[in-house]
Design a protein around this motif. Structure first.
Motif, short mmCIF file in Angstrom:
data_model
loop_
_atom_site.label_atom_id
_atom_site.label_comp_id
_atom_site.label_asym_id
_atom_site.label_seq_id
_atom_site.Cartn_x
_atom_site.Cartn_y
_atom_site.Cartn_z
N LYS A 121 53.48 81.89 44.55
CA LYS A 121 52.91 83.10 43.72
C LYS A 121 53.58 82.35 42.98
N PHE A 122 53.72 83.52 41.23
CA PHE A 122 54.23 83.18 39.83
C PHE A 122 55.58 83.14 39.58
N GLU A 123 55.58 82.25 39.35
CA GLU A 123 57.10 81.49 39.14
C GLU A 123 57.91 81.09 37.48
N TRP A 124 58.58 81.55 37.47
CA TRP A 124 59.19 81.02 35.90
C TRP A 124 59.10 79.84 36.23
N VAL A 147 44.30 79.34 44.87
CA VAL A 147 43.63 78.58 46.24
C VAL A 147 42.38 78.31 46.23
N ARG A 148 41.20 78.64 46.58
CA ARG A 148 39.98 78.48 47.02
C ARG A 148 39.49 77.35 48.09
N GLU A 149 38.62 78.26 48.81
CA GLU A 149 38.31 77.71 50.33
C GLU A 149 36.43 76.94 50.22
N ILE A 150 36.28 75.56 50.18
CA ILE A 150 35.46 74.60 50.15
C ILE A 150 34.53 74.62 51.72
N GLU A 171 44.22 74.27 47.10
CA GLU A 171 45.56 74.29 46.30
C GLU A 171 45.29 73.94 45.73
N SER A 172 46.22 74.34 44.20
CA SER A 172 46.21 73.60 42.38
C SER A 172 47.26 74.89 41.82
N ARG A 173 48.19 74.08 41.64
CA ARG A 173 49.40 74.06 41.08
C ARG A 173 49.25 74.63 39.28
N LEU A 174 49.38 76.12 38.92
CA LEU A 174 48.43 76.51 37.73
C LEU A 174 49.77 76.38 36.95
N ILE A 175 48.95 76.44 35.11
CA ILE A 175 50.30 75.89 35.00
C ILE A 175 50.00 76.76 33.31
#
Length: 350
Positions: A121-124, A147-150, A171-175
């Protein structure tokens, strides 16, 4: 470095950092450690060699971390520009330590930087002030999960009358970055993924603005900042392109006429080999819009390495104003000095 840490660093280097940047770091230490460092092989070979060198204390762990941080913070991102509504707000934002105290608790800050976390989830994640040694600047970093389902398979069994659809979960780590710059602009930066949409970007911006608001204790996006309007920048880049043909090439432009009709005109390719204005009919069409009280509200431009006096290692595409007049998109990962060059050139036309 324990095995779990190594696995995370391997994943981060593979997904975030360019092979040439890993190779360049290895090369820095090669002469003094010829028996331990090799430069050949594929990207994974380079990653393993780098991590081996860190474990042997040949390459400092801080160099590894800087490599990952730079890859997260420069390029391959959406950038949204804002400016304070007055000088009082600018002075408030100059005090980075006060800003971070109003947004993030002390207990969370004690865990910074959280470079190797895999967020659910969101993290500082990090805060630095001054940022890269520049007075009155700061950077606040956050991570999130996307997260995306392909769909990868779709089969129908006639005998059973059943249809089986198989999806793969990606899954991707968003920055997310919030940067207060030396030019006194507040910039929201969102890392790009292969499955972005206008809806997901708007949701990310809304989340970031809410987090830095912190219930009224932090930055108030509604009353303290406003969009930086890049309309003049877009139109100056378009109008002055022939005078700056060694600096950049135009790839495409979006135009609005006096009755708010829209048109997009693009060159043959997006590699900047053929400039948008090099063909007569395209040039005449663009001039007709501009001479008829129309204007450009978006442009794709390719900054040329050959005209950068060595500041760019390769040509760089930049998209300005695609989804909003305060938006810049840099589709590729670039080095800090290349990012600084691109932003300086954009500012020159603003």
């Amino acid at each position: 470095m324990i095995l779990a840490q190594r696995d995370i660093y391997t994943e981060l280097l593979n997904s975030q950092v360019l092979k040439e940047d890993i190779h360049e770091l290895l090369k820095t230490y090669k002469d003094a450690h010829k028996d331990d460092i090799t430069l050949s092989g594929n990207k994974l070979d380079n990653v393993n060699n780098l991590l081996d060198a860190v474990e042997k204390n040949i390459i400092p762990a801080t160099d590894l971390q800087i490599l990952i941080k730079d890859s997260e913070e420069f390029g391959d991102q959406y950038i949204y520009l804002y400016e304070p509504i007055n000088k009082t707000i600018s002075q408030k934002y100059n005090d980075g330590n006060s800003i971070i105290d109003s947004i993030v608790s002390q207990s969370i800050k004690l865990g910074f930087p959280k470079l190797t976390i895999k967020p659910t989830k969101f993290e500082w994640a990090d805060f630095r002030s001054p940022y890269r040694g520049v007075k009155n600047t700061w950077l606040l970093k956050m991570y999130d999960r996307k997260v995306r389902e392909i769909k990868i398979d779709d089969k129908y069994d006639i005998s059973k009358g059943q249809r089986v659809v198989t999806f793969e979960r990606t899954e991707s780590r968003l920055i997310y970055l919030i940067e207060w710059t030396e030019s006194e602009q507040l910039e929201i930066k969102i890392s790009r993924t292969s499955f972005d949409s206008a809806k997901s970007l708007n949701e990310s911006i809304k989340l970031i603005r809410n987090k830095i608001y912190n219930g009224g204790q932090g930055i108030n996006p509604e009353t303290e900042i406003k969009y930086v309007d890049l309309t003049d920048c877009v139109n100056n880049i378009l109008k002055k392109s022939e005078d700056n043909e060694k600096i950049y090439k135009l790839i495409s432009v979006t135009l609005i006429d006096s009755q708010f009709g829209r048109a997009s005109i693009r060159a043959f390719d997006d590699q900047g080999q053929s400039d948008l204005l090099s063909e007569g009919s395209r040039k005449q069409a663009i001039e007709a819009y501009l001479n008829g009280n129309g204007k450009a509200d978006g442009v794709v431009v390719r900054f040329l390495a050959d005209g950068s006096n060595g500041e760019l290692k390769s040509d760089i595409n930049v998209i300005i104003g695609r989804d909003g007049i305060n938006q810049i998109i840099i589709p590729a990962k670039i080095k800090p000095q290349e990012y600084k060059y691109v932003r300086r050139k954009i500012a020159e036309f603003s």
